[in-house]
Structure formats: structure tokens, C-alpha cells
Design an enzyme around this catalytic site. Structure first.
Site, PDB file in Angstrom:
ATOM      1  N   LYS A 205      30.274  14.324  65.543  1.00 24.95           N
ATOM      2  CA  LYS A 205      30.221  14.231  64.078  1.00 24.95           C
ATOM      3  C   LYS A 205      29.329  13.048  63.705  1.00 24.95           C
ATOM      4  O   LYS A 205      29.539  11.919  64.191  1.00 24.95           O
ATOM      5  CB  LYS A 205      31.641  13.999  63.581  1.00 24.95           C
TER       6      LYS A 205
HETATM    7  C1  E4P Z   1      36.682  15.752  57.444  1.00 21.71           C
HETATM    8  O1  E4P Z   1      36.209  15.950  58.521  1.00 21.71           O
HETATM    9  C2  E4P Z   1      37.336  14.503  57.043  1.00 21.71           C
HETATM   10  O2  E4P Z   1      38.025  13.972  58.158  1.00 21.71           O
HETATM   11  C3  E4P Z   1      38.388  14.692  55.998  1.00 21.71           C
HETATM   12  O3  E4P Z   1      38.521  16.022  55.588  1.00 21.71           O
HETATM   13  C4  E4P Z   1      38.406  13.666  54.925  1.00 21.71           C
HETATM   14  O4  E4P Z   1      39.472  13.952  54.037  1.00 21.71           O
HETATM   15  P1  E4P Z   1      40.046  12.877  52.993  1.00 21.71           P
HETATM   16  O5  E4P Z   1      39.107  12.825  51.837  1.00 21.71           O
HETATM   17  O6  E4P Z   1      41.371  13.452  52.602  1.00 21.71           O
HETATM   18  O7  E4P Z   1      40.130  11.570  53.730  1.00 21.71           O
END
Ligand code: E4P
Length: 217
Positions: free
Chosen positions: A83
Site C-alpha cells: 500500500k
Molecule cells: C483503508 O485502507 C483505510 O485503512 C481505512 O479504510 C481508513 O478508514 P478510517 O477513515 O475509518 O480511518
């Protein structure tokens, strides 16, 4: 539509995986920081449980560092997805890592223009954050509709991974719009099961059945 769980907790992942409807896992540095133990070993264990795509995020912000960390993350297990953030260096790293045959998830996507860049860089997944857009009074699902339309126009193979899902409506809307994946915290996945009429209906069926059993006895 595929369903991923957004957590670094092995216990939570085991619970959701046991339901038989889990396709993958997304993590981020904030989520992994909450978990005890070595993050590489934790990610390896998650891959063994899920046997599907598991995103692990680089923390370097420069191209060389992202490439180095990307290789390190990919070496953990064949299911690992690297990522990277949607920055200039992140897009360059996505292009380079994808060119080597690694799968890349471009995260922190907040606009259709950014999603276009991720697709052009060969991302396997792009992660638009719907909840964080909603938080600033911008409709997150409109962004999903735009990305799905743009990717369809050009047959981009990058999968739209709807991230930052906060409630079941985000999941249902993602499916209606034809997004490929929704990643949700465990509580949101649990909430997909709930309907009061299911609980009330089951309770009545069982009560009625119980009555016939006492008559027979
Ligand atoms: C995605 O890969 C992120 O880890 C995640 O969905 C972020 O979500 P949040 O805005 O609830 O922290």
C-alpha cells in the site's frame, strides 16, 4: 462485490473469517500500531488466516524508501499487497513495483483525478476514503460513482476498493455503484447481518415450534 475487513487485529480477523464471507484485509500504520508484537509476523499470520489480498502500508515518504519497504512487505507472503500513499513518490513507486509484478494498493485517494493517476500507474487497487470525505461535508459516494465511470470508460483494470466505510449504507451504495470491494471495520461487517424483522421472525418461529413439541410430549 468483495468484502475486506479493515483491521490489524488477528482476533477480529479470525472472527470475521469464520463467517465465510471474507475476501481480504486492509491495514494501515494506525491500525497496526494498536497491535502487540512484530508487525511482519502479524501480517504473515493474517495472510495465513485469510488466504486473500492483505494490504500492508509503507511508511517511507520518498521513492527509494517506498521501494525498499515495498519489497520488504511483499516478501512477507504471496498474499501481501503493497500500500502506497497517493503522492508523487507514491505514484512513481506504484508504477515501479507494479512493473515488477507486485500488487499495489494506492491509498488516501480523495479525488477522481487522483484515481486516474493510480490507474495509469498500474495500481491493482485504488482506495478512495468515503467516510473521511463525508466528515468534511463532501459526498464520498459521488467520488465512487465518478471513479467507476472513468475506469469503465477506459477499461482500466484497477479495482475500486471503497475505504473508510463507516456504516452499512456505504457498503450497499458501493455495491449499487459497481465498486469492486468495500473494506470495513469489523463492527460494520457485523451490522450487515442485522435486521429487527429477522430477529423477531426467528423468535416467533421458534416459539411456535416449541408449542407443538410440548403438545406432543
Ligand atoms: C483503508 O485502507 C483505510 O485503512 C481505512 O479504510 C481508513 O478508514 P478510517 O477513515 O475509518 O480511518
Amino acid at each position: 462485490m468483495k468484502l475486506f475487513v479493515d483491521t490489524g487485529s488477528i482476533k477480529e480477523i479470525e472472527t470475521i473469517a469464520a463467517l465465510g464471507i471474507l475476501d481480504g484485509v486492509t491495514t494501515n500504520p494506525s491500525l497496526l500500531a494498536k497491535e502487540p508484537g512484530d508487525f511482519r509476523q502479524n501480517l504473515k499470520r493474517i495472510c495465513d488466516i485469510v488466504k486473500g489480498p492483505v494490504s500492508g502500508e509503507v511508511t517511507a515518504t520518498d521513492f527509494a524508501g517506498m521501494i525498499r519497504e515495498g519489497h520488504d512487505i511483499a516478501a512477507i507472503d504471496e498474499h501481501m499487497v503493497v500500500k502506497v500513499p497517493l503522492t508523487r513518490d507514491g505514484i512513481k513507486a506504484c508504477k515501479a513495483l507494479s512493473g515488477e509484478g507486485l500488487r499495489v494498493n494506492v491509498t488516501l485517494c480523495f479525488s477522481a483525478a487522483q484515481a486516474l493517476l493510480a490507474a495509469k500507474a498500474g495500481a491493482t487497487f485504488v482506495s478512495p476514503f468515503v467516510g473521511r470525505l463525508d466528515d468534511i461535508a463532501t459526498n464520498g459516494m459521488t467520488l465512487i460513482a465518478d471513479i467507476v465511470e472513468i475506469y469503465d470508460n477506459y477499461d482500466f483494470t484497477t479495482e475500486v476498493l471503497v475505504a473508510s466505510c463507516r456504516h452499512p449504507i456505504h457498503v450497499v451504495e458501493a455495491a449499487r455503484l459497481g465498486a469492486d470491494i468495500a473494506t470495513c471495520p469489523p463492527a460494520v461487517i457485523e451490522s450487515l447481518f442485522n435486521h429487527p424483522l429477522t430477529s423477531i421472525g426467528l423468535e416467533k418461529f421458534l416459539k411456535d415450534w416449541e408449542k407443538t413439541q410440548s403438545v406432543k410430549a
